[in-house]
Scaffold this motif. Structure first.
Motif, mmCIF file in Angstrom:
data_model
loop_
_atom_site.group_PDB
_atom_site.id
_atom_site.type_symbol
_atom_site.label_atom_id
_atom_site.label_comp_id
_atom_site.label_asym_id
_atom_site.label_seq_id
_atom_site.Cartn_x
_atom_site.Cartn_y
_atom_site.Cartn_z
ATOM 1 N N LYS A 124 0.837 -1.194 0.000
ATOM 2 C CA LYS A 124 0.000 0.000 0.000
ATOM 3 C C LYS A 124 0.880 1.255 0.000
ATOM 4 O O LYS A 124 0.658 2.195 -0.751
ATOM 5 C CB LYS A 124 -0.891 -0.023 1.247
ATOM 6 C CG LYS A 124 -2.144 0.815 1.111
ATOM 7 C CD LYS A 124 -3.124 0.553 2.233
ATOM 8 C CE LYS A 124 -4.322 1.473 2.068
ATOM 9 N NZ LYS A 124 -5.322 1.289 3.098
ATOM 10 N N LEU A 125 1.903 1.219 0.841
ATOM 11 C CA LEU A 125 2.817 2.355 0.965
ATOM 12 C C LEU A 125 3.594 2.567 -0.330
ATOM 13 O O LEU A 125 3.800 3.696 -0.777
ATOM 14 C CB LEU A 125 3.769 2.090 2.141
ATOM 15 C CG LEU A 125 4.651 3.219 2.635
ATOM 16 C CD1 LEU A 125 3.849 4.468 2.923
ATOM 17 C CD2 LEU A 125 5.385 2.782 3.900
ATOM 18 N N ALA A 126 3.999 1.444 -0.947
ATOM 19 C CA ALA A 126 4.774 1.550 -2.179
ATOM 20 C C ALA A 126 3.913 2.077 -3.320
ATOM 21 O O ALA A 126 4.361 2.891 -4.121
ATOM 22 C CB ALA A 126 5.348 0.188 -2.544
ATOM 23 N N SER A 127 2.639 1.651 -3.354
ATOM 24 C CA SER A 127 1.789 2.068 -4.468
ATOM 25 C C SER A 127 1.311 3.496 -4.304
ATOM 26 O O SER A 127 0.968 4.162 -5.261
ATOM 27 C CB SER A 127 0.591 1.135 -4.595
ATOM 28 O OG SER A 127 -0.244 1.306 -3.476
ATOM 29 N N CYS A 128 1.278 3.995 -3.075
ATOM 30 C CA CYS A 128 0.808 5.360 -2.870
ATOM 31 C C CYS A 128 1.625 6.043 -1.769
ATOM 32 O O CYS A 128 1.363 5.854 -0.585
ATOM 33 C CB CYS A 128 -0.676 5.349 -2.498
ATOM 34 S SG CYS A 128 -1.299 6.998 -2.228
ATOM 35 N N PRO A 129 2.628 6.802 -2.171
ATOM 36 C CA PRO A 129 3.528 7.440 -1.197
ATOM 37 C C PRO A 129 2.822 8.384 -0.227
ATOM 38 O O PRO A 129 3.372 8.691 0.830
ATOM 39 C CB PRO A 129 4.520 8.222 -2.075
ATOM 40 C CG PRO A 129 4.405 7.624 -3.429
ATOM 41 C CD PRO A 129 3.007 7.104 -3.558
ATOM 42 N N ASP A 130 1.587 8.824 -0.583
ATOM 43 C CA ASP A 130 0.850 9.721 0.314
ATOM 44 C C ASP A 130 0.641 9.100 1.701
ATOM 45 O O ASP A 130 0.491 9.815 2.690
ATOM 46 C CB ASP A 130 -0.530 10.043 -0.256
ATOM 47 C CG ASP A 130 -0.447 11.029 -1.397
ATOM 48 O OD1 ASP A 130 0.665 11.544 -1.635
ATOM 49 O OD2 ASP A 130 -1.479 11.280 -2.044
ATOM 50 N N TYR A 131 0.623 7.764 1.757
ATOM 51 C CA TYR A 131 0.460 7.117 3.057
ATOM 52 C C TYR A 131 1.717 7.258 3.913
ATOM 53 O O TYR A 131 1.714 6.920 5.085
ATOM 54 C CB TYR A 131 0.109 5.632 2.882
ATOM 55 C CG TYR A 131 -1.253 5.393 2.286
ATOM 56 C CD1 TYR A 131 -2.395 5.833 2.956
ATOM 57 C CD2 TYR A 131 -1.403 4.749 1.075
ATOM 58 C CE1 TYR A 131 -3.653 5.629 2.408
ATOM 59 C CE2 TYR A 131 -2.662 4.535 0.515
ATOM 60 C CZ TYR A 131 -3.776 4.981 1.189
ATOM 61 O OH TYR A 131 -5.031 4.780 0.652
ATOM 62 N N GLY A 132 2.788 7.754 3.298
ATOM 63 C CA GLY A 132 4.026 7.959 4.060
ATOM 64 C C GLY A 132 4.229 9.404 4.453
ATOM 65 O O GLY A 132 5.163 9.740 5.165
#
Lengths: 525, 324
Positions: A433-441
């Motif tokens: 999830k984090l890799a597909s959408c950096p916004d979660y980081g």
């Protein structure tokens, strides 16, 4: 009563916000072209607190056209947002009462319901603590009451066992009564989840809609007038307006009842002290009050309270905390758990319970008019009983109004797996999830580790929140120890950008609560 | 994006404000490398970086070595130049999720790095401070209307968005930060603030007050009793026990810094409660060897340059620890 059962089977309902152009996202703003007057609704629910939302949820399991009408800008904006966030077993209710019956049966179903709704809930258990010989003697009576209420899985503990289970309680403790199924829950998510499921099953939801009057009350099709110029026609009206239920009942001259808001103030402690306690800690109730509890929150804080202050009729916005109230909470809870005195408090809040002089769970079917239902006096247990109460009301309408309801076999009764909130299942723990959408980081709320991805997800969720408080209740951003010092303005900016409205239109909880003062004139800077 | 990748550093510094930059520079001068300097914000400089240079703005950062008062942003630019001369690896937008005391590892998350575990021989907390919350102050209660701001939020609106949030402010608090908030509001177009604190006279010293007098002359209200914030939707008044109601359309709750010591506390390092002060030997090292703190996270209210020099000083202790 036969319903036309004009269900939009398989079709989701709509959400609209009544406000001026530019005050919310244009896509969800109510416009006069929106379909409201074509076909009468089967049922109009007035009030989107936890009971109103649960009603919408339960009714959406049937083939019916339902509209949920709410004057605030989100679900659960009144009594439902400021409480002790506990799912009760009903062990201390008045045995044989409707409240006891509903709470007791709901508490057994809650673990399953919470899974369906994707609402975080943890069974911590509660301990009623006795600090004197006299109080110790009362434990047996409380245990008996608990058994009478069908809660048989409790046990009386001696002082040593209490100290072992809860090493930080006052060492003078003489004993306790453990009620293992008492649980803590995310109180905000309950109303939201009920409403989201109802919405997906076809319930329409209208926010910012204040009821002015109700006409044609004795006709089969009644008219609810909102915001001076909107008419909502419906066969059945259910008044679950909580503190405002009297004002709504006045519009149809419903049976006499009196509401006195009962204020409950709470203190919220920092997460750093969560490990101090394991259970919900309760004092021995007196004739006058249940006393002030110490409870872990599902979010990882500790909360203490509430006070019980009876206010005059109409004090519906008196949700103030007071210095006296907060000191009163500290005095009694520090006695129960002395270590709390050294712990930092991050916030205080107050809620108003819907206290009815004529008794709690005041329910009238065909209240002076066929097809009008009044439900009020739902005090501290509404969060727990919500969906059982909804079923009770539906059954009552079937019996007493001859309402004929057909199950909608296509209806959903749960939310998707993706509905678990990020603070409960952090996206940063999910590598893909984090890799597909950096916004979660990219963290926006530093205290609770809430990312910009989670804020976006919440803003895109079915009820499409329009205010910063609505966003906060869905994500926990702004709810940590800095109370918005860091993330306050980034959250306002996020709502502004998502809703495509000017900064001056972003509100805390709907029109009037603008983050930029209306007194500030546009000036060349 | 592999979270099992383990970066190894001699020192990881958490927080890239003046203190964190000071320690990075000090370590570089002491020949220590590799060093990682991380910050959760999208720029270095911490709080001072938020005080941007503006034409009609007010400089509020005293730089003693230059005998000048600068904008925070200008001071950060000096620090940036110094930092650029070192080999420090700077990672922004990086949030520390957890800290492991036994293994000296930190888990961090950032949009660029994903989730990673970093290991270091020494870890320094330069996490700065925040303002005490309304309730935590112990004398402010009432409702929770819109437009009750902390100073940071005011800065984000005034400097970050060119947006004045209130016309008639009441400021709760009376230290240097409170005066600078009053002045910033005034030049952005608000009226002179009413300033109220639970103190017999303003906490800011006369020299500071004299400096701000050029821009603002807040009405000082001494108040020994608790106050309550009122307003159902937006902020309307601040009410005192003796029946006074100060009318306003917004409140700034200012000053009273609290150390951001939570990462240290979560790691199991000694932090005293409820004031959240790290328990340190010689004002910089935890009792656990290899763990240090610098800048405003040690407690108190210090200026940007003090924090920078504190960082430089603590760097010596860290070098001693690593090379002993």
């Amino acid at each position: 009563m036969e319903l036309k059962n004009t269900t939009k089977s398989g079709q989701a309902g709509w959400v609209r916000y009544c406000c001026k152009e530019g005050d919310c996202n244009e896509g969800v703003r109510f416009k006069n072209t929106d379909p409201l007057n074509e076909e009468p609704y089967d049922i109009a629910i007035i009030g989107a607190g936890v009971v109103g939302c649960a009603l919408a949820y339960e009714l959406s399991q049937y083939q019916s056209r339902v509209i949920l009408i709410e004057k605030a800008f989100d679900v659960g904006e009144g009594t439902s947002k400021a409480n002790s966030a506990i799912i009760h077993t009903g062990f201390d209710a008045a045995a044989g009462s409707l409240e006891s019956e509903l709470v007791s049966s709901a508490s057994r179903e809650w673990p399953d319901m919470a899974q369906k709704l994707k609402v975080p809930m943890v069974q911590t258990g509660a301990i009623v603590l006795a600090f004197s010989e006299d109080q110790q003697k009362q434990l047996a009576a409380i245990q008996q009451k608990s058994v009478d209420n069908g809660v048989t899985d409790n046990e009386i503990l001696d002082a040593t066992t209490v100290r072992k289970l809860e090493p930080n309680v006052n060492p003078n403790v003489r004993g306790g009564l453990r009620v293992p199924r008492e649980s803590i829950i995310d109180p905000f998510a309950v109303s939201i989840a009920f409403a989201e499921v109802a919405l997906s099953n076809g319930t329409d939801i209208l926010f910012g809609a204040e009821v002015n009057s109700i006409t044609e009350t004795d006709q089969s099709v009644k008219t609810v007038h909102v915001n001076k110029d909107l008419k909502i026609r419906c066969n059945i009206i259910i008044n679950v307006a909580g503190l405002w239920s009297r004002a709504v009942a006045d519009q149809y001259k419903g049976e006499a009842f009196h509401i006195n808001p009962r204020r409950g103030q709470f203190l919220l402690y920092d997460k750093t002290c969560r490990k101090l306690i394991e259970h919900i800690l309760l004092p021995i109730p007196t004739k006058k009050t249940k006393g002030k509890l110490i409870a872990p929150t599902i979010f990882g804080n500790i909360l203490t309270g509430p006070t019980a202050e009876d206010l005059p009729y109409g004090s519906n916005d008196a949700n103030d905390t007071t210095q006296e109230g907060l000191e009163e909470i500290e005095a009694s809870t520090h006695q129960m758990c002395p270590s709390l005195a050294d712990q930092p408090v991050i916030a205080a809040y107050a809620g108003l319970r819907c206290n009815c002089q004529e008794g709690s769970y005041f329910i009238r079917f065909n209240d002076m008019h066929p097809g009008i239902v009044t439900v009020t006096g739902i005090r501290s247990t509404g969060l727990t009983s919500s969906f059982m109460l909804a079923r009770y009301i539906i059954d009552g309408m079937k019996e007493q109004s001859g309402l004929n309801l057909i199950r909608n076999t296509k209806a959903k009764n749960s939310r998707d797996e993706s509905s678990w909130p990020g603070w409960w299942k952090p996206p940063y723990e999910n590598e893909d999830k984090l890799a597909s959408c950096p916004d979660y980081g990219k963290m926006i709320c530093y205290c609770e580790n809430i990312s910009s991805g989670e804020l976006r997800d919440a803003l895109c969720s079915p009820l499409s929140p329009q205010t910063t408080d609505a966003l906060k209740r869905r994500t926990r951003a702004h709810m940590g120890r800095c109370q918005g010092f860091n993330c306050g303005v980034p959250i306002i900016e996020t709502v502004r950008d998502h809703s495509e409205i000017p900064m001056a239109s972003v509100t805390k909880r709907g029109p009037g609560s603008n983050w930029i003062s209306p007194q500030v004139q546009k000036e060349a800077r | 994006m592999n979270s099992s990748v383990e970066n190894k550093f001699k020192v990881v510094i958490v927080g890239a404000g003046p203190a964190g930059i000071g320690i990075a520079i000090g370590l570089a001068k002491g020949g220590i490398q590799p060093i990682a300097l991380i910050d959760r914000a999208d720029r270095i400089g911490g709080l001072p970086a938020k005080y941007v240079v503006k034409k009609k703005g007010i400089p509020t950062f005293m730089v003693w070595t230059r005998a000048r008062v600068l904008f925070g942003q200008q001071y950060v630019e000096f620090l940036q130049q110094e930092l650029d001369r070192t080999d420090t690896r700077v990672h922004l937008n990086a949030q520390v999720i957890s800290v492991n005391k036994a293994s000296k590892e930190i888990t961090l998350v950032s949009p660029d790095l994903g989730r990673q575990v970093w290991k270091a021989d020494s870890i320094v907390f330069a996490c700065g401070a925040r303002e005490r919350t309304i309730t935590e102050r112990g004398w402010i209660s009432g409702k929770r209307p819109a437009r009750v701001y902390h100073t940071m939020q005011l800065l984000d609106l005034l400097d970050g968005n060119a947006c004045l949030p209130m016309k008639h402010p009441v400021i709760l608090g009376s230290d240097l930060i409170a005066y600078s908030a009053a002045a910033k509001l005034r030049i952005a177009g608000a009226e002179d603030a009413t300033m109220l604190d639970k103190a017999p006279s303003p906490k800011s010293n006369p020299a500071e007050r004299l400096y701000f007098r050029w821009w603002c002359q807040p009405t000082w209200t001494s108040n020994k009793q608790p106050v309550s914030i009122q307003g159902s939707d937006g902020t309307k008044t601040v009410e005192t026990k003796d029946g006074r109601a100060l009318e306003c359309d917004g409140v700034v709750v200012s000053g009273e810094l609290l150390p951001n010591s939570e990462l240290a506390a979560a790691a199991g390092l000694e932090v005293s409660m409820p004031n959240r002060l790290p328990i340190l030997k010689g004002k910089s090292s935890f009792s656990e060897p290899g763990w240090f703190a610098t800048g405003n996270v040690i407690g108190g209210f210090h200026g940007a340059q003090w924090c920078y020099f504190h960082g430089r000083k603590v760097a010596k202790s860290v070098v001693d620890y690593l090379t002993r």
